[in-house]
Design an enzyme around this catalytic site. Sequence first.
Site, short mmCIF file in Angstrom:
data_model
loop_
_atom_site.label_atom_id
_atom_site.label_comp_id
_atom_site.label_asym_id
_atom_site.label_seq_id
_atom_site.Cartn_x
_atom_site.Cartn_y
_atom_site.Cartn_z
N TYR A 95 13.70 29.71 35.10
CA TYR A 95 13.80 30.37 33.79
C TYR A 95 12.43 30.52 33.14
O TYR A 95 12.02 31.61 32.74
CB TYR A 95 14.74 29.58 32.88
CG TYR A 95 14.94 30.20 31.52
CD1 TYR A 95 15.76 31.30 31.36
CD2 TYR A 95 14.29 29.69 30.40
CE1 TYR A 95 15.95 31.89 30.11
CE2 TYR A 95 14.46 30.26 29.14
CZ TYR A 95 15.29 31.36 29.01
OH TYR A 95 15.46 31.94 27.77
N LYS A 111 10.17 34.02 32.44
CA LYS A 111 9.78 34.45 31.10
C LYS A 111 8.25 34.53 30.96
O LYS A 111 7.73 35.39 30.23
CB LYS A 111 10.36 33.50 30.05
CG LYS A 111 11.89 33.55 29.97
CD LYS A 111 12.40 34.94 29.63
CE LYS A 111 13.89 34.95 29.34
NZ LYS A 111 14.38 36.29 28.95
N ASP A 119 24.55 46.60 35.07
CA ASP A 119 23.88 45.34 35.38
C ASP A 119 22.42 45.66 35.62
O ASP A 119 22.07 46.36 36.57
CB ASP A 119 24.51 44.72 36.63
CG ASP A 119 23.93 43.36 36.97
OD1 ASP A 119 22.83 43.03 36.47
OD2 ASP A 119 24.55 42.62 37.76
N ASP A 144 25.49 46.15 28.71
CA ASP A 144 25.83 44.80 29.15
C ASP A 144 26.67 44.91 30.42
O ASP A 144 27.25 45.97 30.70
CB ASP A 144 26.61 44.06 28.07
CG ASP A 144 26.42 42.55 28.12
OD1 ASP A 144 25.66 42.02 27.30
OD2 ASP A 144 27.01 41.90 29.02
N SER A 203 10.51 34.08 26.04
CA SER A 203 11.04 32.80 25.55
C SER A 203 9.88 31.87 25.29
O SER A 203 8.80 31.99 25.88
CB SER A 203 11.97 32.16 26.59
OG SER A 203 12.30 30.83 26.23
#
Length: 255
Positions: free
Chosen positions: A152, A156, A61, A38, A139
């Site tokens: 977004y 995805k 990152d 993370d 997603s």
Amino acid sequence: MANATQAKVALITGAARGIGLATAHLMVNDGWKVALLDRDADALKSAAAEFDGKALDLLFDVSDPQAAPQAIRACLDHFGRLDALVNNAGVADFGPIEETDFARWRRVMETNLDGVFLMTQAATEALKDSAGAIVNIASISGLRASTLRVAYGTSKAAVIHLTKQQAAELGEYGIRANAVCPGPVRTKLAMAVHTQDIIDAYHDAIPLNRYGSEQEIGEVIAFLCSEKASYVTGQIIASDGGFESTGVGLPALRK
């Protein structure tokens, strides 16, 4: 080749909270060793503490092209092998198309899409050695369009195709690649920003009439990493309570 008698190792990105952390706990309970990656140092330190020194914490990152090979090397130096890569790290930036400038677009893409590509690229040789698994977290927004998700949702959707590309090209090495598409999940962040009207609307639109939990998504991820899914690759699995299956049906018409 990796020693089959050793405990298997999973590297999970975006593992300091939410679905990533829930997945790490499930896999440890199943006998895996885990590396938690993370970019949030404080959250990562707190998450790693939950494993009593049994998890490796990696402060990187995924959007940084230099980070992926360093992270994979650190994992291999510590554990000696890598059997599963869970590309879970992601950012959400919701807004109208006309208000999404290129800087916002790139912030989403560099983590949600570039990060998946970079981490997988760096991990491929180790996964060849173990005939391992890749699980990308896409997603429901990559399967069906929605307002305010131009960056977004597009990121995805690209992850979904990238997953199929990985499966097609890496299968000859015994590497499996699948994607999980979570629907609405009851995270602390979601509950903080979703009004009661939004919650009610989601419940009406989801056949199971509820949000999912982080653990429920994690169970699917853990399964896809395991030998129980040894003949499953190139698949896009919506873990969404049936949300994607309802298409454009009107909740008001349901009995």
